[in-house]
Design an enzyme around this catalytic site. Structure first.
Site, mmCIF file in Angstrom:
data_model
loop_
_atom_site.group_PDB
_atom_site.id
_atom_site.type_symbol
_atom_site.label_atom_id
_atom_site.label_comp_id
_atom_site.label_asym_id
_atom_site.label_seq_id
_atom_site.Cartn_x
_atom_site.Cartn_y
_atom_site.Cartn_z
ATOM 1 N N THR A 125 6.351 6.756 -12.015
ATOM 2 C CA THR A 125 6.091 5.939 -10.828
ATOM 3 C C THR A 125 7.262 5.006 -10.518
ATOM 4 O O THR A 125 7.989 4.591 -11.431
ATOM 5 C CB THR A 125 4.830 5.079 -11.073
ATOM 6 O OG1 THR A 125 4.759 4.057 -10.080
ATOM 7 C CG2 THR A 125 4.859 4.381 -12.430
ATOM 8 N N TYR A 149 0.536 -1.463 -15.893
ATOM 9 C CA TYR A 149 0.550 -0.070 -15.427
ATOM 10 C C TYR A 149 1.972 0.492 -15.501
ATOM 11 O O TYR A 149 2.219 1.538 -16.123
ATOM 12 C CB TYR A 149 -0.004 0.014 -13.997
ATOM 13 C CG TYR A 149 0.304 1.338 -13.343
ATOM 14 C CD1 TYR A 149 -0.248 2.517 -13.840
ATOM 15 C CD2 TYR A 149 1.166 1.413 -12.247
ATOM 16 C CE1 TYR A 149 0.058 3.740 -13.261
ATOM 17 C CE2 TYR A 149 1.475 2.634 -11.663
ATOM 18 C CZ TYR A 149 0.922 3.800 -12.181
ATOM 19 O OH TYR A 149 1.235 5.001 -11.614
#
Ligand code: UDP
Length: 337
Positions: A125, A149
């Site tokens: 990501t 995250y």
């Protein structure tokens, strides 16, 4: 476990193949003629989203089940999507993220090594970059995630790099920017009970499922004061995965690639385009900044274009919104039926 596939073609194991991005990749793999097995605990995925191959409903924490699946299917490569992805939740409950995203990735990697699987594609990501100093961002930018995250994904990238030095093992890590849109035939798309993403929230506001769309912050150092993101259609992203797979299966070395179009749109531009595409003037209000939002995230995607010859087909915000809109309407019809 119900194993039904009999095909003898190359088998690919896809964890999280019943989720949003994973299901589009399963579709792309199936269309390309691969034999696919999806391994998904259905915590956020849906069995109907798996358009090709077999579905094994199981958790990555279940090492024995993982071994059974590797033993039966003998996958040539693994694509790993199964992960938690909600940033605010990761801030409230970091251990949930480190266990599922990081520890379970280690389980999967150990199983790969045990069964001699040398090719691994990892779903990473743009959150690994945190608040980048320079835009567009290239893959050499520092990894400074600002939430658990992003950190959980950085840790896996570091583990992957260590594995390549220690074992016969190669990987491609794909760092996604803002993935949006849906299957053009309307069969699969994003399903989230509490959506946080801009485009999904705009569509749900137009459908009356959300009262009004909030623009989180209008005082950013960008031309119109709202944040800029690089929105990429999920089918273009899926194609990046099949290219990465071919690359690894033909012996390519480990690589990291940004996946975005290389240009961005502001929140206001997305909102205006959404109104235009849907033909609905939904209510919008300006509100304060959302915590942890960097002003701009735009990919430098020249590496994947040059090395894997990735050529996006849907680099068009109106098309992205249109496919997402058709999908949202189909979802609403499905719920009412
Ligand atoms: N955003 C917004 N209103 C919303 C949802 C998102 O203004 O209802 C903004 C958000 O602050 C960010 C951009 O839209 O600047 C993209 O957010 P999204 O959650 O879609 O993706 P992210 O970039 O956070 O992964």
């Amino acid at each position: 476990m119900n194993f039904t596939s009999t095909s003898t073609s190359t088998c690919i194991l896809v964890t999280g193949g019943a989720g949003y991005i994973g299901s589009h990749v399963v579709k792309a793999l199936g269309e390309a003629g691969y034999r696919v097995v999806t391994y998904d605990n259905l915590s956020t995925g849906h069995p109907w989203a798996v358009l090709y191959g077999d579905l094994v409903v199981a958790d990555l924490a279940d090492r024995e089940k993982l071994r059974d699946v590797f033993n039966h299917y003998k996958p040539k490569a693994v694509m790993h999507f199964a992960a938690h992805v909600v940033v605010p939740e990761s801030v409230r409950n970091p251990l949930k993220y480190y266990r599922n995203n990081t520890v379970n990735a280690v389980n999967l990697l150990e199983t790969c090594l045990e069964f001699g699987v040398e090719s691994f594609i990892f779903s990473s990501t743009a959150a690994v970059y945190g608040e980048p100093q320079e835009i567009p961002i290239d893959e050499g930018a520092p990894l400074e995630p600002i939430n658990p995250y992003g950190q959980s994904k950085v840790l896996v990238e570091k583990i992957l790099a260590d594995c390549t030095r220690a074992y016969p093992f190669r990987y491609v890590s794909l760092r996604y920017f803002n993935v949006a849109g849906a299957d053009v035939q309307g069969r699969i798309g994003q399903v989230s009970p509490g959506p946080t993403h801009l485009i999904t929230r705009a569509l749900k506001t137009a459908l009356g499922q959300i009262d009004r769309l909030e623009i989180y912050g209008t005082d950013y150092p960008t031309p119109d004061g709202t944040c800029i993101r690089d929105y990429i259609h999920v089918d273009d992203l899926a194609h990046a995965h099949t290219l990465a797979l071919e690359y690894l299966l033909s012996g390519g070395d480990s690589r990291v690639y940004n996946c975005g179009y290389g240009h961005g749109y502001s929140v206001r531009e997305v909102v205006d385009k959404a109104k235009e595409v849907m033909g609905i003037d939904f209510p919008v209000v300006e509100s304060g900044r959302r915590e942890g939002d960097p002003p701009a995230l735009v990919a430098d995607s020249s590496r994947i274009r040059e090395e894997l010859h990735w050529q996006p087909q849907y680099d068009d915000l109106a098309y992205i919104i249109k496919t997402a809109w058709e999908w949202e309407k189909a979802l609403q019809r499905r719920r009412k039926a």
